[in-house]
Write an enzyme that holds these catalytic residues in place. Structure first.
Site, short mmCIF file in Angstrom:
data_model
loop_
_atom_site.label_atom_id
_atom_site.label_comp_id
_atom_site.label_asym_id
_atom_site.label_seq_id
_atom_site.Cartn_x
_atom_site.Cartn_y
_atom_site.Cartn_z
N ASP A 89 43.98 -21.03 13.80
CA ASP A 89 45.27 -20.52 12.97
C ASP A 89 46.39 -21.50 13.04
O ASP A 89 46.65 -22.25 14.68
CB ASP A 89 45.39 -19.14 13.91
N TYR A 123 54.77 -23.69 12.02
CA TYR A 123 55.22 -24.39 13.13
C TYR A 123 55.59 -26.02 12.89
O TYR A 123 54.61 -26.84 12.71
CB TYR A 123 53.31 -23.94 14.11
N TYR A 164 47.54 -13.04 18.86
CA TYR A 164 47.94 -14.00 18.74
C TYR A 164 48.89 -13.76 20.42
O TYR A 164 48.88 -12.44 20.73
CB TYR A 164 48.79 -14.22 18.24
N GLY A 165 49.47 -14.32 20.84
CA GLY A 165 50.24 -13.85 21.94
C GLY A 165 49.31 -13.73 23.09
O GLY A 165 49.81 -12.95 24.13
N SER A 166 47.61 -14.04 23.38
CA SER A 166 46.59 -13.77 24.17
C SER A 166 47.53 -13.48 25.51
O SER A 166 47.01 -13.33 26.29
CB SER A 166 45.47 -13.82 24.20
N LYS A 192 49.50 -18.74 36.60
CA LYS A 192 50.28 -20.66 37.04
C LYS A 192 52.24 -20.23 37.29
O LYS A 192 52.29 -21.14 37.92
CB LYS A 192 50.29 -21.78 35.69
N ARG A 197 58.93 -19.14 24.94
CA ARG A 197 59.08 -18.62 25.89
C ARG A 197 60.21 -18.44 26.53
O ARG A 197 60.76 -16.97 27.92
CB ARG A 197 58.55 -19.12 27.38
N ARG A 211 47.84 -26.67 24.85
CA ARG A 211 48.19 -28.09 24.55
C ARG A 211 47.48 -29.21 25.18
O ARG A 211 47.40 -30.77 24.78
CB ARG A 211 49.13 -27.94 24.76
N GLN A 240 42.67 -27.44 28.63
CA GLN A 240 43.72 -25.60 28.18
C GLN A 240 42.31 -24.64 27.37
O GLN A 240 41.97 -24.60 26.81
CB GLN A 240 44.43 -25.79 28.03
#
Ligand SMILES: NC(=O)c1ccc[n+]([C@@H]2O[C@H](COP(=O)([O-])OP(=O)(O)OC[C@H]3O[C@@H](n4cnc5c(N)ncnc54)[C@H](OP(=O)(O)O)[C@@H]3O)[C@@H](O)[C@H]2O)c1
Length: 306
Positions: A52, A57, A201-203, A212, A225, A280, A284
């Site tokens: 996606d 972006y 989204y924003g899972s 973390k 954020r 990123r 991950q």
């Protein structure tokens, strides 16, 4: 990896998809092109098949990076990009007028180096353009073969109900996580009833549901954020911590990392097709994709539903 079919399409989508807002850099404290490309390759290696992105972006940067990463792999990737948010300097304007959509699509095709988009999504509703105009334009692009399916994002139930008068949509992309559950009540059941695939989204709440962040953290005002995922400081952090503590508890009991528990809670939900997760770097991407190799028990899902 596990896959779910988007109803009434030929798309069989991985339950974890790759989100690429972070590749744009500017809203996420910067991003490295090589790490972003390697993250795409790592996700594909793990069986992720939906990526996606959006022109907004990094004002085209995310799409350009994906174009480089998927070169020679077009048949392995379902590309979902968007239209309707136009950057003018630091300001972002809604525009879902037919001419703007057409122009945006041509630019996206160039940056992604492809000749069609699998799922072309209206990023946010445009209060200044009648939905009829927008959907008629999207249907035309579908007929021309430049897009395979139409999607919408951030549409509420009322607006969703207007669409079938003018077009068939394949997907809705909205915000869903353990910290944002408003679409559960009416929107997911409506999509299920009407055969609309649900992409979320924003899972990870922007990263905090990976567990973390042990302490509150403040980000620059331009950081997602800070202005979009407001979980990282003040009273919100205290509320978020309750969920993160529970994720950590279940993590110890199940020997699975908190990020995967948070993602399983989403993709195991009836009516959800795929959880879009940003990342990123390749590690991950792998850690997130691994969430689709095991299932959370009903008992743990109920505890998280608290
Ligand atoms: N339609 C819309 O309006 C809309 C809005 C928002 C997002 N989206 C889409 O949905 C995607 C996903 O949402 P998002 O990226 O905003 O948020 P997210 O998936 O909740 O969080 C992504 C961030 O979490 C951190 N992270 C990811 N995996 C991790 C792991 N395994 N361990 C620790 N940290 C990890 C990374 O940031 P750090 O490394 O910096 O911690 C990453 O950038 C976006 O990329 C975009 O494609 C769409």
């Amino acid at each position: 990896m596990k896959y779910k079919k988007i109803p009434n399409t030929d798309l069989n989508v991985s339950v974890i998809s790759l989100g690429t807002w972070v590749f744009g850099g500017e809203n996420w404290g910067g991003a490295q092109e090589k790490e972003s490309i390697d993250a795409v390759l790592s996700a594909l290696d793990c069986g992720v098949n939906l990526i996606d992105t959006a022109p907004i972006y990094g004002y085209g940067t995310s799409e350009e990076i994906i174009g480089k990463a998927i070169k020679g792999k077009r048949d392995k990737v379902i590309i979902a990009t968007k239209c309707g948010l136009i950057g003018e300097g630091p300001n972002i304007k809604n525009n879902l007028k037919p001419d703007s959509i057409k122009a945006e699509l041509e630019q996206s095709l160039k940056r992604l180096q492809v000749d069609y988009i699998d799922i072309y999504q209206c990023h946010w509703p445009d209060p200044n353009t009648p939905i009829k105009e927008t959907m008629t334009a999207m249907s035309k692009l579908k007929k021309e073969g430049k897009i395979k399916y139409i999607g919408v994002s951030n549409f509420d139930l009322e607006l969703l109900k207007e669409i079938p008068h003018f077009a068939d949509i394949a997907t809705l992309q909205n915000h869903l996580s353990l910290l944002e559950r408003s679409m559960e009540k009416d929107v997911i059941p409506y999509c299920k009833e009407k055969g609309i695939g649900v992409l979320t989204y924003g899972s990870l709440g922007g990263g905090i549901l990976s567990g973390k962040y042990r302490q509150p953290k403040t980000f620059k005002s331009s950081d997602a954020r800070s202005f979009f995922y407001k979980y990282y400081a003040g009273e919100e952090f205290k509320k978020t911590s309750k969920i993160v503590n529970l994720l950590n508890e279940i993590s110890v009991e199940t020997n699975r990392p908190p990020n995967q528990i948070a993602l399983n809670w989403i993709w195991q939900k009836e009516g959800v097709t795929s959880a879009i997760v940003g990342c990123r770097n390749p590690e991950q991407a792998r850690m997130n994709a691994l969430s689709a190799t095991w299932e959370l028990s009903e008992e743990d899902i109920n505890r998280l539903n608290m």
